[in-house]
Design an enzyme around this catalytic site. Structure first.
Site, PDB file in Angstrom:
ATOM      1  CB  THR A  84      -0.938   0.021   1.212  1.00 17.28           C
ATOM      2  OG1 THR A  84      -0.174  -0.065   2.420  1.00 17.28           O
ATOM      3  CG2 THR A  84      -1.897  -1.154   1.165  1.00 17.28           C
ATOM      4  CG  PHE A 118      -2.837  -2.917   7.168  1.00 14.04           C
ATOM      5  CD1 PHE A 118      -3.263  -1.928   6.302  1.00 14.04           C
ATOM      6  CD2 PHE A 118      -2.193  -4.026   6.643  1.00 14.04           C
ATOM      7  CE1 PHE A 118      -3.058  -2.044   4.935  1.00 14.04           C
ATOM      8  CE2 PHE A 118      -1.981  -4.152   5.289  1.00 14.04           C
ATOM      9  CZ  PHE A 118      -2.414  -3.150   4.424  1.00 14.04           C
ATOM     10  CB  SER A 126       2.010  -0.477  17.708  1.00 13.70           C
ATOM     11  OG  SER A 126       2.472   0.399  16.701  1.00 13.70           O
ATOM     12  CG  ASP A 168      -4.342  -5.518  16.451  1.00 13.33           C
ATOM     13  OD1 ASP A 168      -4.042  -6.581  15.867  1.00 13.33           O
ATOM     14  OD2 ASP A 168      -4.189  -5.348  17.673  1.00 13.33           O
TER      15      ASP A 168
END
Length: 604
Positions: free
Chosen positions: A201, A233, A325, A231
């Site tokens: 992307t 994405f 993260s 999470d």
């Protein structure tokens, strides 16, 4: 047992015979296993097994067969379900192992070889999967080719294994390692002969737009879609597929549960000509669903028909290779925050059902009509403290993942509470509890020391691989008929709805230790306004393994299938799977097993 002209032992005289044999049929060969020694390799319908052999030194040994001595205690096996690839690697050396065999020469012998790629589990952490390889050799090339053909014929026949995947890579996820992580695991897909269409992307919302616009015919050519990122994405990819394909009644509005105490739930079906997805931020570099412009996708719930799920392939699954993260979804579904482990789950075609929450923001238009704005969540939706943290963290995006720690500390020190009203449906398992029909979040009905004392730790039944709760075949839309509404109103530090346990490195047991992946429940967590030190105590318990963050009298924990929220102040910022969602009035319901993931659940 006789050896045929191709060096094979057993009932198969034809080396090119089909791998799918009659029950009890076995193919065997004497081969050399790299770094081990001479073995008798066999296969049946379950997998491969081999026995180590030694040169016969005592001709009178009655345990001998064909001039070799079997050593049963060293028998080893590999199940076909743990093999992800096999290939012929040609002529080359086979490494000896002291005491196992003697080729009668000092240098390592050369022969034709084939490699069997398998998955092993770490002894220290069974949820951590490790790729390994067994290399077998023989002087006869045809024997090696036969084994490769036979094993591949089985692997090709396993329908649940993916053949083609669409892969979205977020290059800036986590510490900006998304692209490098994909490059590290891509060879596993090549070895397993899984075709991948890779899209790296370049802007926020690109994956969502691709999946929203793709036709079902084109989508049916893939066995799943994989997110290489965090999470947030994955949330973008999930919404890109579901917003345009999942047709179902909306959850009740806050107005539908206006008098919850005495009346039963009356499910409302809201027809809308459009669903407005939350705006995005085109400058966002990691969380792809933030403020920008409205993105409109079709939504037409039909009250006359059963809710339908628009995926063209029943075996279609989602995959996540962690590069974010937090990666809470991966930790909850595989048990390990490890890209290789996740990639191996995908190539082996593992499958686990996952509950999905449908979250709807209600807002009035200029002509006083109510317009729904829809979002799907796979892990968590939170208000108050959670919304403040995600809002504050956007100011410090340059800090990378550390911005969440900084923002969380800053928001905690501010210690803001919010006035709101929450109505929730009582689950069957909750009816047995002595719950007051209506509670006051400011006083809790107790007052004084009673409000703040720590309650007894509850028993926990955590979700694990082969979970009997999640293996229940009942899936789909929640049945809200006949359930009672309860209400909690007052000032809250936070309001959270967990779909799964939300385990992560900062909360080893998650927000709700006994939440399941596929049980059809949301865990509603209401944190009432309380003194600062007590809230800190709650957060410390959350960060401890075996802690009791929910066992305080200022914490309400309810299992529910649906709830509604109404802010009684000006604020309405929610955190939905790590993304901002502005909602003054909101409602949510959970769909049991709405999607499937390439995962098994944690082993431990």
């Amino acid at each position: 047992m006789e050896r045929n002209e191709n060096g094979l032992l057993g009932h198969n005289s034809d080396p090119n015979a089909s791998f799918i044999e009659a029950e009890g049929s076995i193919l065997s060969s004497d081969l050399f296993l790299d770094y081990v020694g001479e073995v008798i390799l066999s296969h049946d319908s379950a997998g491969l097994s081999w026995k180590f052999v030694e040169s016969l030194q005592n001709e009178e040994d009655k345990s001998s067969c064909l001039g070799m001595k079997f050593v049963p205690k060293n028998e080893t096996e590999v199940k076909f379900s743990d093999i992800y690839a096999v290939d012929l690697i040609g002529w080359g050396p086979v490494h000896a192992s002291a005491g196992k065999f003697n080729f009668g020469q000092s240098s390592e012998p050369e022969m034709y070889r084939f490699a069997v790629h398998v998955v092993l589990k770490s002894k220290n952490n069974p949820s951590l999967w490790i790729p390994s390889v067994y290399t077998f050799g023989h002087k006869n090339l045809e024997i090696c080719k036969t084994w490769v053909t036979q094993i591949n014929s089985y692997l090709d026949a396993v329908a649940k294994r993916p053949k083609s995947l669409m892969v979205f890579v977020h290059p800036k996820s986590g510490k900006g390692q998304g692209h490098n992580i994909w490059e590290a695991v891509a060879p596993l897909f090549s070895q397993a002969k899984v075709k991948t269409k890779v899209i790296v992307t370049e802007r926020a919302g690109q994956a969502r737009d691709v999946l929203t616009s793709i036709t079902n015919k084109e989508l049916s050519s893939f066995d799943g879609v994989v997110a290489v990122g965090g999470d947030g994405f994955f949330n973008e990819i999930l919404n890109g597929l579901l917003l345009s394909r999942h047709k179902a009644p909306y959850p009740p509005t806050p107005g539908d549960s206006k008098h919850p105490i005495e009346s039963e739930c009356n499910v409302s079906i809201h027809s809308a000509e459009r669903t407005v997805a939350e705006p995005r931020n085109s400058n966002e570099d990691q969380s792809p669903l933030l403020l920008d412009s409205e993105h409109i996708v079709p939504q037409s719930p039909n009250s006359e028909q059963e809710p339908s799920y628009g995926f063209p392939n029943k075996l279609f699954r989602f995959g996540i290779i962690p590069a974010g993260s937090t990666d809470a979804i991966v930790i909850c579904t595989t048990g390990a925050r490890d890209p290789v482990t996740s990639a191996l789950h995908i190539v082996l075609g593992k499958k686990v059902g996952l509950d999905i929450a449908q979250v709807v923001r209600w807002k009035k238009t200029r002509d006083s009509n109510v317009e729904p704005c829809l979002r799907y969540a796979a892990s968590f939706a939170g208000y108050g403290f959670y919304g403040d943290v995600i809002t504050e963290s956007e100011k410090y995006r340059w800090m990378g993942p550390k911005r969440y720690d900084y923002a969380g500390t800053k928001v905690f020190l501010q210690h803001r509470s919010y006035e709101a009203e929450v109505n929730y449906l009582v689950a069957e398992s909750e009816k047995e509890k002595s719950v007051s029909p209506e509670t006051d979040a400011e006083g809790g009905g107790g007052g004084g020391r009673k409000l703040w004392r720590l309650r007894k730790k509850s028993d926990r039944v955590s979700c694990r691989a082969n979970c009997t709760v999640c293996n229940d075949t009942v899936t789909g839309a929640p049945n809200l008929q006949g359930l009672k509404w309860l209400k909690s109103k007052g000032r809250f530090l936070s309001i959270g709805a967990a779909v799964i346990s939300c385990r992560n490195e900062k909360a080893p047991d998650g927000l709700v230790a006994d939440a399941h992946l596929c049980d059809g429940f949301l865990h509603l967590i209401l944190i009432k306004d309380c003194p600062h030190p007590l809230y800190l105590w709650h957060l410390i318990q959350l960060a401890r393994s075996g802690g009791t963050p929910l066992d305080f009298n200022f914490v309400e924990h309810h299992k529910t299938r649906a709830f509604t929220f109404k802010s009684l102040g000006k604020e309405g910022v929610w955190n939905v799977d790590g993304e901002l969602f502005i909602a003054h009035e909101l409602s949510a319901q959970v769909f049991r097993g709405l999607v499937s993931l390439f995962a098994t659940g944690p082993e431990a």
